[in-house]
Every structure is written in structure tokens, then in C-alpha cells.
Design a protein around this motif. Sequence first.
Motif, mmCIF file in Angstrom:
data_model
loop_
_atom_site.group_PDB
_atom_site.id
_atom_site.type_symbol
_atom_site.label_atom_id
_atom_site.label_comp_id
_atom_site.label_asym_id
_atom_site.label_seq_id
_atom_site.Cartn_x
_atom_site.Cartn_y
_atom_site.Cartn_z
ATOM 1 N N VAL A 132 -10.697 -24.161 -11.695
ATOM 2 C CA VAL A 132 -11.594 -25.155 -12.418
ATOM 3 C C VAL A 132 -10.529 -25.778 -13.232
ATOM 4 O O VAL A 132 -9.686 -25.652 -14.144
ATOM 5 C CB VAL A 132 -12.612 -24.551 -13.114
ATOM 6 N N ARG A 133 -10.742 -27.240 -13.182
ATOM 7 C CA ARG A 133 -9.994 -28.213 -14.004
ATOM 8 C C ARG A 133 -10.949 -29.290 -14.581
ATOM 9 O O ARG A 133 -11.844 -29.578 -13.840
ATOM 10 C CB ARG A 133 -8.928 -28.846 -13.130
ATOM 11 N N ILE A 134 -10.337 -30.045 -15.804
ATOM 12 C CA ILE A 134 -11.100 -31.084 -16.247
ATOM 13 C C ILE A 134 -10.398 -32.515 -15.535
ATOM 14 O O ILE A 134 -9.242 -32.615 -15.332
ATOM 15 C CB ILE A 134 -10.759 -31.109 -17.622
ATOM 16 N N ILE A 135 -11.427 -33.354 -15.412
ATOM 17 C CA ILE A 135 -10.960 -34.818 -14.767
ATOM 18 C C ILE A 135 -10.815 -35.342 -15.831
ATOM 19 O O ILE A 135 -11.461 -35.853 -16.752
ATOM 20 C CB ILE A 135 -12.058 -35.290 -13.668
ATOM 21 N N ARG A 136 -9.408 -36.105 -15.889
ATOM 22 C CA ARG A 136 -9.198 -36.979 -17.050
ATOM 23 C C ARG A 136 -8.547 -38.394 -16.368
ATOM 24 O O ARG A 136 -7.615 -38.411 -15.924
ATOM 25 C CB ARG A 136 -8.080 -36.331 -17.989
ATOM 26 N N PRO A 137 -9.584 -39.308 -16.924
ATOM 27 C CA PRO A 137 -8.772 -40.939 -16.348
ATOM 28 C C PRO A 137 -7.430 -41.043 -17.018
ATOM 29 O O PRO A 137 -7.041 -40.544 -17.901
ATOM 30 C CB PRO A 137 -9.956 -41.642 -16.941
ATOM 31 N N ASP A 138 -6.566 -41.835 -16.082
ATOM 32 C CA ASP A 138 -5.535 -42.123 -16.518
ATOM 33 C C ASP A 138 -5.183 -43.887 -16.380
ATOM 34 O O ASP A 138 -5.683 -44.471 -15.321
ATOM 35 C CB ASP A 138 -4.333 -41.597 -15.635
ATOM 36 N N PRO A 139 -4.687 -44.640 -17.371
ATOM 37 C CA PRO A 139 -4.788 -46.174 -17.357
ATOM 38 C C PRO A 139 -3.725 -46.521 -16.297
ATOM 39 O O PRO A 139 -3.836 -47.182 -15.694
ATOM 40 C CB PRO A 139 -4.454 -46.542 -18.820
ATOM 41 N N LYS A 140 -2.640 -45.662 -16.039
ATOM 42 C CA LYS A 140 -1.820 -45.870 -14.640
ATOM 43 C C LYS A 140 -2.494 -45.868 -13.596
ATOM 44 O O LYS A 140 -1.948 -46.241 -12.461
ATOM 45 C CB LYS A 140 -0.623 -44.968 -15.195
ATOM 46 N N MET A 141 -3.426 -45.027 -13.360
ATOM 47 C CA MET A 141 -4.189 -44.826 -12.112
ATOM 48 C C MET A 141 -5.221 -45.677 -12.112
ATOM 49 O O MET A 141 -6.298 -45.166 -12.528
ATOM 50 C CB MET A 141 -4.633 -43.363 -11.856
ATOM 51 N N ASN A 142 -5.204 -47.027 -11.519
ATOM 52 C CA ASN A 142 -6.213 -47.816 -11.702
ATOM 53 C C ASN A 142 -6.328 -49.112 -10.466
ATOM 54 O O ASN A 142 -5.210 -48.916 -9.725
ATOM 55 C CB ASN A 142 -6.061 -48.742 -12.909
ATOM 56 N N SER A 143 -7.497 -49.357 -10.113
ATOM 57 C CA SER A 143 -7.514 -50.341 -9.349
ATOM 58 C C SER A 143 -8.002 -51.567 -9.905
ATOM 59 O O SER A 143 -8.551 -51.594 -11.144
ATOM 60 C CB SER A 143 -8.301 -50.076 -8.006
ATOM 61 N N LYS A 144 -8.434 -52.869 -9.053
ATOM 62 C CA LYS A 144 -8.936 -53.650 -9.620
ATOM 63 C C LYS A 144 -9.909 -54.507 -8.799
ATOM 64 O O LYS A 144 -9.833 -54.048 -7.629
ATOM 65 C CB LYS A 144 -7.807 -54.992 -10.171
ATOM 66 N N PRO A 204 -17.505 -34.240 -15.387
ATOM 67 C CA PRO A 204 -15.809 -34.059 -15.538
ATOM 68 C C PRO A 204 -15.214 -32.980 -15.166
ATOM 69 O O PRO A 204 -14.027 -32.432 -15.681
ATOM 70 C CB PRO A 204 -15.920 -34.538 -17.076
ATOM 71 N N VAL A 205 -15.940 -32.019 -14.143
ATOM 72 C CA VAL A 205 -15.233 -30.942 -13.976
ATOM 73 C C VAL A 205 -15.166 -30.865 -12.348
ATOM 74 O O VAL A 205 -15.978 -31.514 -11.576
ATOM 75 C CB VAL A 205 -16.107 -29.463 -14.205
ATOM 76 N N ALA A 206 -14.001 -30.200 -11.925
ATOM 77 C CA ALA A 206 -13.743 -30.219 -10.580
ATOM 78 C C ALA A 206 -12.845 -28.707 -10.237
ATOM 79 O O ALA A 206 -12.650 -28.113 -11.335
ATOM 80 C CB ALA A 206 -12.754 -31.356 -10.136
ATOM 81 N N ALA A 207 -12.641 -28.529 -8.965
ATOM 82 C CA ALA A 207 -11.995 -27.334 -8.875
ATOM 83 C C ALA A 207 -11.358 -27.130 -7.491
ATOM 84 O O ALA A 207 -11.735 -27.937 -6.453
ATOM 85 C CB ALA A 207 -12.935 -26.023 -8.799
#
Length: 262
Positions: free
Chosen positions: A133-145, A198-201
Motif C-alpha cells: 500500500v502506498r499514498i498517491i501524492r500529486p506532483d506539479p511536474k507531472m501535469n497536463s493542460k 489517496p491510497v493505492a497498492a
Amino acid sequence: MSVNNRFVYDEKTSTLYAPDGTFLKKLFCPKAKQWNQLLVGPNETRWRGCKECKEKVFDLDGVSFQAAMDLLLNRWSTACVHVSEISTNVIFLKDRNAVRRVEGASDDPIKIKTVYGKADIARGYAMGYWPDVRIIRPDPKMNSKITVGQHPVTGEVNYSHDYRKSFREYEDDEDSRTDGFKEVHPFVSYYPYHKSEPVAAFLVPKGLKNGTRVSVDDPIENIIGTTWNQGGGWKAGNIPGYIENNKVVLELNKVKVSHAVG
């Protein structure tokens, strides 16, 4: 005229229905027990015992249709039922995206399935996997428009993710739209992998030895695989790794990043 006495099992929702569509039971084992792990009773083929929850688990191929219906419709019954994938008494509604158990061994890396949200993590556990199990953390470098355009007469809505396909109109600009759509929302950046929970595995088959080679197509972490000169980044796929104490260790030094231009 034949009578349909076959149950219906929806694999995606783990739900068992009567032949007429009546809801009967959610089939979910929190102990992740398999049929061959249950206790066989003397001269008994209809059910097996579970030493964890002390319940009888009835086999839908071992009891009559009416006996099964009486059991499942009894509001006071806490008994469980077992459904075989090769049962002739059950119609399976297959989930094409369902996690499958790993059968056999191979020299190829084991493909690790990624699941999102508490329900799918619990489902993977019930199928015999170890959830990493891991936590999903948004990243500003990983983006679309995205920008949104709308036709002022018909109301039709259109979208673009490419700066060269803007809905703005400029004089003497070949890249401006000429099909009648007008910009209603200018380009805005967003995280393209948003999830409601916010959880995934990573679902790790139990019993894998440390060092077992694996491959992950859908990493939970924001590991960039492709960039674009217009900005933005997208996840890498098919990432190699190995198992260490039931956890997936990704070999990030082996990820090749592609740089798109356009």
C-alpha cells in the motif's frame, strides 16, 4: 419450457444474484481463504468448515438450487457460499480488468497489478495477494493542460491539449481556430492521475522470494516517462523491479525518459 435455475455472479462487484436478478449476497472473504484451505467434513460434500470464522461454506455445486435459495434468502443466515469458475450452476459476468491470480512460474518478470482505492485493495487481499500500500501524492511536474471551446450557436463543446490548437482567434495566425468555436476557458494545468481516494497498492503474489524479478506497468509514484517541450510530464510504464519483504522495489535507474517535441 425450460426453467433457468442458474445463479448470476457479477465479478466486478463480487455480487451474487438469483436467476431473476434478485440480489442475494456479496461474496467477499476478509480472511482470503480458498476452497482447498477449508476443512472437509466426514462424508460431507455440500459444505466445508472455516476454522477462522467457524462458519460453514456451502458449495453451490454441492447443494440443490432450492436449498441454496433458502439459505441465501434467510435473513438470519450467516453462512458463506463458494462459487467455482467452472460451475454449471452459475453464469459469470466477467470483469475484463479484474486481477488474476498468478499461475505457475516463468523466467519472465512477474507483472504486478496496481489497484486504486480501499475497495479494490480489499478485493486484491481477498484474492490472496499481499497489498503493497502506498499514498498517491500529486506532483506539479507531472501535469497536463486543457482548454475548452464552445460553439456560440450550437452549444457544442470541444477540448484541446495542444497549444497549437487553441480556441483563441488571432489575426494572421494560422494556428487559430476557424471552425466557429470560441474559447470559454483558457489553458489550465491539472494533475492527470487524480483519484477519488489517496491510497493505492501493488498486488504482490504471496510467497514470492526476495529478489524475484517483477515489472510494473502503472507506477503509483510520479515517475516521468515522457516529457513534452510544451510542458508537462507523463508516467513511465513497464518499470523493472524486484521483491523485498513483500514490497516492490522499482529500479528507477533503468527508466528511459522520452522527450516529445511538437
